[in-house]
Scaffold this active site. Structure first.
Site, short mmCIF file in Angstrom:
data_model
loop_
_atom_site.label_atom_id
_atom_site.label_comp_id
_atom_site.label_asym_id
_atom_site.label_seq_id
_atom_site.Cartn_x
_atom_site.Cartn_y
_atom_site.Cartn_z
N CYS A 1 0.82 -1.20 0.00
CA CYS A 1 0.00 0.00 0.00
C CYS A 1 0.86 1.27 0.00
O CYS A 1 1.48 1.56 -1.01
CB CYS A 1 -0.99 -0.06 1.16
SG CYS A 1 -2.44 0.96 0.87
N HIS B 1 -3.35 -5.70 2.43
CA HIS B 1 -3.05 -5.91 3.84
C HIS B 1 -3.67 -7.25 4.23
O HIS B 1 -4.17 -7.98 3.38
CB HIS B 1 -3.68 -4.81 4.69
CG HIS B 1 -3.22 -3.44 4.35
ND1 HIS B 1 -2.05 -2.92 4.84
CD2 HIS B 1 -3.78 -2.47 3.59
CE1 HIS B 1 -1.91 -1.68 4.39
NE2 HIS B 1 -2.94 -1.38 3.63
N1 GLN Z 1 -2.13 6.76 2.18
C1 GLN Z 1 -2.23 5.90 1.03
C2 GLN Z 1 -3.57 5.96 0.32
O1 GLN Z 1 -4.58 6.25 0.92
C3 GLN Z 1 -1.91 4.48 1.45
C4 GLN Z 1 -2.89 3.95 2.45
C5 GLN Z 1 -2.42 2.66 3.09
O2 GLN Z 1 -1.25 2.36 3.14
N2 GLN Z 1 -3.37 1.90 3.65
O3 GLN Z 1 -3.62 5.71 -0.87
#
Ligand code: GLN
Length: 242
Positions: A94, A195
């Site tokens: 992510c 995740h």
């Molecule tokens: N901040 C990033 C987004 O919203 C990644 C989010 C995350 O790692 N869950 O795209």
């Protein structure tokens, strides 16, 4: 790999570790120990320098502000980039995936440079956040079972010519581009939106990282009872009609 011990580096647990991404480090360690491999886990906080001598580097997800701070520090530190140049194995999840790319949109709404280790770039999605369970079929070249995971991101990641999609979603959004792609990879660098933590839901991916680190085609079998139970439960929940 260094002779004595497999070195697993967990990059910036203080900034990038959402949704149990710590579990990725635990699972790699565990899968290695199940094969009686000597493994050392090195947790590198954001005020420490990233060692270049690791075998496997793991970077997790994060909220927008910690993600910007992490990208700034990793660019200045250069350890991860040098490790990649030496052929290190890297998995970014992510925010970690976005940082591995050329750029993403930060919490200030500005284009923030990433590390350029994957030929991808991330824009801010105009629609709703991509949130929910994901199922995806992995690039056949990698020979891995279906991926299961949980996504939560606003970013939309576009793939350049220098990478292949890691997988194609059959449920969920993945890269958010609408073309069904999920994640990206080239050589020994992998990015995913999943995740879960992704390696607990997909121990075959952890095993793939270990095989790359050891430069072997196969590992001795290792028990997957609990992983299988988790996979079955999440896959059933994701495919069950609403
Ligand atoms: N901040 C990033 C987004 O919203 C990644 C989010 C995350 O790692 N869950 O795209």
């Amino acid at each position: 790999m260094s002779e004595s011990s497999l070195r697993v580096v967990w990059v910036y647990p203080d900034l990038l570790s959402t949704y149990g991404d710590r579990g990725n480090a635990l699972v790699v360690e565990r899968r290695a120990r199940q094969r009686h491999l000597n493994v050392t886990r090195i947790d590198v906080r954001s005020d420490q320098s990233v060692p270049t001598s690791g075998d496997i580097y793991l970077i997790g997800g994060g909220e927008d502000r910690p993600q910007r701070l992490a990208a700034e520090r990793l660019r200045n530190d250069t350890g991860l980039v040098r490790a990649a140049e030496n052929g290190a194995i890297i998995l970014g999840v992510c925010a970690g995936f976005q940082i591995l790319g050329h750029e993403f949109v930060n919490d200030l709404g500005q284009r923030e440079p990433g590390l350029g280790l994957l030929d991808v770039w991330t824009t801010r999605g105009e629609g709703e956040r991509c949130v929910g369970d994901v199922l995806a079929d992995v690039d056949p070249q990698l020979g891995l079972p279906q991926l299961t995971g949980f996504e939560n991101h606003q970013g939309v990641t576009h793939l350049g010519q220098g990478v292949k999609p890691l997988a194609r979603v059959t449920a969920g959004r993945g890269n958010g581009t609408g073309d069904g792609t999920e994640g990206a990879w080239r050589d020994t660098v992998f990015g995913t939106y999943l995740h879960g933590p992704v390696l607990a839901r997909n121990p075959a991916v952890a095993d793939m990282l270990l095989k790359l680190a050891l430069d072997v085609n196969a590992l001795p079998p290792a028990d997957t009872t609990w992983y299988d139970a988790l996979r079955a439960e999440r896959i059933a929940a994701t495919t069950r009609p609403a």
